[in-house]
Design a protein around this motif. Structure first.
Motif: not given
Length: 254
Positions: A199-205
């Motif tokens: 939802a926050r458009r953060r690309h993390r695993v």
């Protein structure tokens, strides 16, 4: 009515202060930033002058049993003593669902807090809550390509709904340990973290970590879930993600 909020500058405390104002009462924030030290007991007598109720949502970040028991034991003891001197009629404390089933060091402190409040001289109510939606935000607040998230099964709830329940309880008669409050659905914490990051458009695993040993088995068997009937929040996690409360959580994240 003057309602003292211990820990009123924290994540849940801010919602409680807002809920007190919305209900038409005057919040008195008990925090070091307002000149009150719960551990040393400084400023409590002055701050509680004229207060009818204390809502305690103070907290500490530790996994150490000793530190947790010391914090909650000392802060709660000071609050209760000052409340008795001030003529406070009702002490309301927020606790955590599962503290009597899950053997965490932090939960030992919460058990100590509950015992002091329920056996204290000031008539009291204790509300146990499941984890907040905001907890997922805390877990992914730290930088790095990987977010390590415990594989917890819980029934999370929006913090503002817990805050409103605490204020409602504060307006009622003291009731001891009341039924657990929880959210509308059972969810797994790694799933919440993934949905939040998306939802926050953060690309993390998101790396789920299973809690080892007996503690992990207890958690997997529903040790953090509510027991019996009790109040349930209505806001879903997706609704919370789209709400102003989620944006506030982003600003508060450390």
């Amino acid at each position: 009515m003057r309602i003292a909020v211990a820990g009123g500058t924290g994540w849940i405390g801010r919602f409680v202060v807002d809920a007190v104002r919305t209900a038409g009462h005057e919040p008195v924030i008990l925090a070091r930033s307002t000149g009150v030290d719960l551990i040393r007991g400084l400023g409590l007598d002055e701050a509680l002058t004229g207060a009818a109720v204390i809502i305690d949502v103070s907290n500490t970040s530790t996994s150490s049993r000793k530190r947790s028991e010391t914090f909650f034991g000392t802060a709660t003891g000071n609050l209760l003593a000052a409340g008795r001197r001030a003529g406070v009629r009702h002490h309301v404390a927020l606790s955590v669902v599962g503290i009597d089933r899950v053997n965490l060091g932090y939960y030992a402190g919460k058990r100590r807090q509950e015992a002091l409040v329920l056996d204290g001289a000031v008539p009291a109510t204790v509300l146990r809550s499941t984890q907040f939606y905001e907890f997922a935000a805390q877990l992914v607040a730290y930088p790095g390509p990987i977010a390590v998230v415990p594989a917890l099964l819980t029934q999370p709830i929006a913090a503002h709904e817990v805050a409103r329940c605490l204020v409602d309880l504060a307006m009622a008669d003291p009731a001891g340990l009341v039924p657990d409050i929880a959210g509308p659905h059972q969810l797994r914490m790694p799933d919440l973290a993934r949905r939040l990051l998306r939802a926050r458009r953060r690309h993390r695993v998101v790396l789920p970590v299973r809690v080892p040993g007996a503690l992990g088995r207890t958690v997997a068997a529903g040790g953090l879930l509510p027991t019996g009937h009790g109040p349930r929040g209505t806001q879903t996690f997706d609704q919370w993600l789209a709400s102003p409360a989620a944006r506030r959580t982003t600003r508060w994240a450390r």
